[in-house]
Each structure stands twice: as structure tokens, then as C-alpha cells.
Design a protein around this motif. Structure first.
Motif, PDB file in Angstrom:
ATOM      1  N   ASP A   1       0.824  -1.210   0.000  1.00  0.00           N
ATOM      2  CA  ASP A   1       0.000   0.000   0.000  1.00  0.00           C
ATOM      3  C   ASP A   1       0.859   1.260   0.000  1.00  0.00           C
ATOM      4  O   ASP A   1       0.437   2.311  -0.494  1.00  0.00           O
ATOM      5  N   LEU A   2       2.063   1.135   0.569  1.00  0.00           N
ATOM      6  CA  LEU A   2       2.982   2.267   0.589  1.00  0.00           C
ATOM      7  C   LEU A   2       3.863   2.308  -0.664  1.00  0.00           C
ATOM      8  O   LEU A   2       4.876   3.005  -0.702  1.00  0.00           O
ATOM      9  N   ASN A   3       3.446   1.530  -1.689  1.00  0.00           N
ATOM     10  CA  ASN A   3       4.080   1.541  -3.025  1.00  0.00           C
ATOM     11  C   ASN A   3       5.417   0.822  -3.091  1.00  0.00           C
ATOM     12  O   ASN A   3       6.204   1.061  -4.017  1.00  0.00           O
ATOM     13  N   ALA A   4       5.690  -0.048  -2.133  1.00  0.00           N
ATOM     14  CA  ALA A   4       6.892  -0.874  -2.238  1.00  0.00           C
ATOM     15  C   ALA A   4       6.633  -2.043  -3.182  1.00  0.00           C
ATOM     16  O   ALA A   4       5.499  -2.517  -3.317  1.00  0.00           O
ATOM     17  N   GLU A   5       7.671  -2.512  -3.820  1.00  0.00           N
ATOM     18  CA  GLU A   5       7.593  -3.701  -4.664  1.00  0.00           C
ATOM     19  C   GLU A   5       8.015  -4.889  -3.810  1.00  0.00           C
ATOM     20  O   GLU A   5       9.194  -5.038  -3.479  1.00  0.00           O
TER      21      GLU A   5
ATOM     22  N   ALA B   1      15.292   4.985   2.239  1.00  0.00           N
ATOM     23  CA  ALA B   1      13.938   4.795   1.716  1.00  0.00           C
ATOM     24  C   ALA B   1      13.307   3.522   2.274  1.00  0.00           C
ATOM     25  O   ALA B   1      12.134   3.504   2.653  1.00  0.00           O
ATOM     26  N   VAL B   2      14.105   2.447   2.337  1.00  0.00           N
ATOM     27  CA  VAL B   2      13.589   1.174   2.858  1.00  0.00           C
ATOM     28  C   VAL B   2      13.230   1.302   4.337  1.00  0.00           C
ATOM     29  O   VAL B   2      12.147   0.880   4.768  1.00  0.00           O
TER      30      VAL B   2
ATOM     31  N   GLN C   1       9.286   1.630   8.691  1.00  0.00           N
ATOM     32  CA  GLN C   1       8.816   2.287   9.907  1.00  0.00           C
ATOM     33  C   GLN C   1       7.349   2.696   9.779  1.00  0.00           C
ATOM     34  O   GLN C   1       6.555   2.494  10.696  1.00  0.00           O
ATOM     35  N   LYS C   2       6.980   3.265   8.633  1.00  0.00           N
ATOM     36  CA  LYS C   2       5.586   3.657   8.418  1.00  0.00           C
ATOM     37  C   LYS C   2       4.669   2.445   8.418  1.00  0.00           C
ATOM     38  O   LYS C   2       3.562   2.481   8.968  1.00  0.00           O
TER      39      LYS C   2
END
Length: 348
Positions: free
Chosen positions: A63-67, A110-111, A116-117
Motif C-alpha cells: 500500500d505504501l508503493n513498495a515492490e 527509503a527502505v 517504519q511507516k
């Protein structure tokens, strides 16, 4: 009237010199266009591998746009070693075990920010995930680099390659141009020497000094400036010398199309500046896919990739052999084109 005559003379000179006119009008727009493609690209999307991570956490990362791709432990490690992932996330009770690839500090940040979020927002779904307030701090390890790794350690290998390439290209082009405009090349062409002998002779002659320059730059960056060096210095030296030879052969080739030193310098925006954008100094992952292929024809990209693999990741011959072959192929190709370019001076 006399001032007017001077103005008219200068304007006529510019309009008669089509190359200068094009460089003044077209080159700035070309560079600005390339910068817009680099800096107006998509936001970088971290590439994460997960091992036994609960579905709610995976979903939140996505949802936070990570692959995010789930792997077994061995598969994830293989992908991380190949730099196909930015990090591996595995659960150890309530504490995530995060293994960062580590060679790029900006990607590391970034990771960690994304994780954390996700941990702060994920809802409890099973016994392995407590409420966000009860989460333990992630255990962070680095495959390459460390928390003390500076941005200069990441950019340094690219800068070494760039400065070697740039100065050798410029100095070799101007020097070979002077050989031609001074009449030395014409006198050599009047002898029984073959074109390939002239080209090889010039490349070897200039190559001695370019090798010395490349050696000094590599030594100064690693020994004096303290740039990170995990791998072998001899591999660093090999790549810088190959980059210098590629720049040397390209510089002598381009000089065949210039009539003076000023025109030689005019080629810099077209030859050198594009290579900076595709060398790895800026992340290509945020650039449109259809533009990334341009880097394939840039010698500096292969040199920078090899130097990063050696200096940051400690890579050996098994990781850099392809870059070595490509740089050698560029040099040979430019030398062949140099031989062809001499045909306009003499038919053999």
C-alpha cells in the motif's frame, strides 16, 4: 558605423560556423531535456524480499508503493547478492530482521522509512504481530556498507570513472587535433605507414600517459580521500585504465571532425554530458523504461558499474568480466573508426 561593422562581422562569423551555431542553440535545450527526463521521473520504488512475513505487513508495504515479493531464505539471499533487491525483511518474533543491500545510502533510508511507516500502521492479525506500540525495533544488518557509509562513498566510484573519462577525452582530442593541424599527421600519412599503424601508435603513445593519470586518480581517491574500497585496488586500476583507453580512442576519433580546439570543446555537451546522466550518478530506476536503453551505448556506465561493484560490494572477476569486455570492445570499435576516419586524409 565602425561599431556596426564589428557587430556585422561577428554575426557573419557565427552564421558561417554552423557547428558553433548549433551548439549554442541546440545543446542547451538537449541538456535541459535530458535533465527533465532524469529529475521528473517517477518516485523510486523500493524492491523488498520477504521471508515468513505476515500478510498484513506485506499488504501495508505494498500500500505504501513498495515492490514486495515473497521468497524462501535462500532465494532472497541470492536476489540480494545479485542486487535485484534493496532489502530482505524476515520476521523474528515481533522484531523484523532487515538485511539491507547497503551500497546506496539513499535506498537504505527509503527502505527503513517505508518499513517504519508500515510497522506503525499495520493492524494486529496473528500471533506474530502485536500492536504497533508493542513492536520491537527492527534488527538492521548490511550486506554491503554500513550505517557510517557516506553519500560520497556511493558516488565516488562514478566520479572516479567520470574524471578519468572526461579529462582523457578532452586532452587526447585536443592533442591529436594539434598533431593534425600542425602538419605532423600529414607528414606521417606521406610515409609508407599504414593507417592502422598510425592509429595504434598514437593510442599506445598517449596511452602511457593516460594510464599514469588513471593510476594517480584511483590512488588519490582511495588512499588520500579514503573512499571506500572493499575489493582489490588492482581491479579498480584495470577498470580505470580501460575507461581511459576508451576515452582516448573516442577523443582521437572525435577530433577528426573538429578544425580547432574550440570546436573540440563543443563536442563535450554531446559526448560527455549525456554519459553523466546514464552513468549511475542518478538513479535510472526512476527514469522511463524506454529511455534506459540509452545507457547501453555509454562506456562510462560500464566503468561506473564495475567500479561500484569492486569498491562497495567487493566484487571480483566473476562480477566485472562483462564490463571489462564491453569497455575493451568500445576501445577496439573506436580504433577501427579512427582508421576509417583517416581515409579523408589519404587513400591507401
Amino acid at each position: 558605423m565602425r561599431i556596426r561593422a564589428i557587430v556585422i562581422r561577428i554575426l557573419r562569423q557565427f552564421f558561417h560556423d554552423k557547428r558553433t551555431l548549433m551548439m549554442m542553440l541546440v545543446a542547451p535545450m538537449l541538456i535541459l531535456f535530458m535533465m527533465s527526463l532524469v529529475f521528473n521521473g517517477n518516485t523510486y520504488v523500493p524492491k523488498l524480499g520477504t521471508v515468513n512475513v505476515p500478510a498484513p505487513l506485506i499488504q501495508k508495504l505494498q500500500d505504501l508503493n513498495a515492490e514486495v515479493v515473497a521468497y524462501t531464505a535462500d532465494e532472497a539471499q541470492t536476489e540480494l547478492d545479485a542486487v535485484h533487491l534493496d532489502a530482505i525483511i524476515a520476521m523474528n518474533g515481533a522484531a523484523p530482521q532487515v538485511t539491507l543491500e547497503g551500497s546506496d545510502p539513499s535506498k537504505n533510508r527509503a527502505v527503513l522509512f517505508l518499513l517504519q511507516k508500515a510497522l506503525q500502521s499495520v493492524v494486529p492479525a496473528n500471533s506474530n504481530v502485536n500492536s504497533s506500540s508493542n513492536f520491537q525495533a527492527p534488527n538492521i544488518t548490511y550486506l554491503h556498507g554500513s550505517t557510517d557509509m557516506a553519500a560520497f562513498d556511493n558516488f565516488g566510484p562514478v566520479l572516479i570513472g567520470f574524471f578519468v573519462f572526461f579529462f582523457v577525452f578532452l586532452l587526447s582530442g585536443v592533442s591529436f587535433l594539434r598533431e593534425r593541424t600542425g602538419g605532423t599527421l600529414e607528414r606521417l600519412l606521406a610515409t609508407p605507414l599504414r593507417r592502422w599503424e598510425i592509429v595504434v601508435g598514437y593510442i599506445l603513445g598517449f596511452g602511457i600517459f593516460t594510464t599514469l593519470q588513471a593510476t594517480l586518480i584511483a590512488w588519490f581517491a582511495t588512499s588520500v580521500l579514503g573512499l571506500m574500497l572493499v575489493g582489490s585496488f588492482w581491479y579498480v586500476l584495470l577498470i580505470t585504465v580501460l575507461l581511459a583507453l576508451a576515452a582516448l580512442s573516442l577523443g582521437t576519433l572525435i577530433s577528426a571532425f573538429a578544425n580547432n580546439e574550440f570546436q573540440m570543446i563543443q563536442f563535450i555537451p554531446l559526448i560527455i554530458v549525456p554519459q553523466v546522466f546514464f552513468s549511475g550518478l542518478f538513479s535510472l530506476d526512476t527514469m522511463s523504461v524506454y529511455l534506459r536503453w540509452i545507457g547501453v551505448i555509454m562506456p562510462l556506465k560500464y566503468g561506473a558499474d564495475a567500479l561500484r561493484n569492486i569498491m562497495i560490494r567487493g566484487a571480483g572477476w566473476d562480477r566485472i568480466w562483462l564490463d571489462v569486455l564491453v569497455l575493451a570492445a568500445f576501445t577496439i570499435c573506436f580504433m577501427i573508426l579512427n582508421i576509417v576516419a583517416l581515409r579523408k586524409h589519404r587513400k591507401i
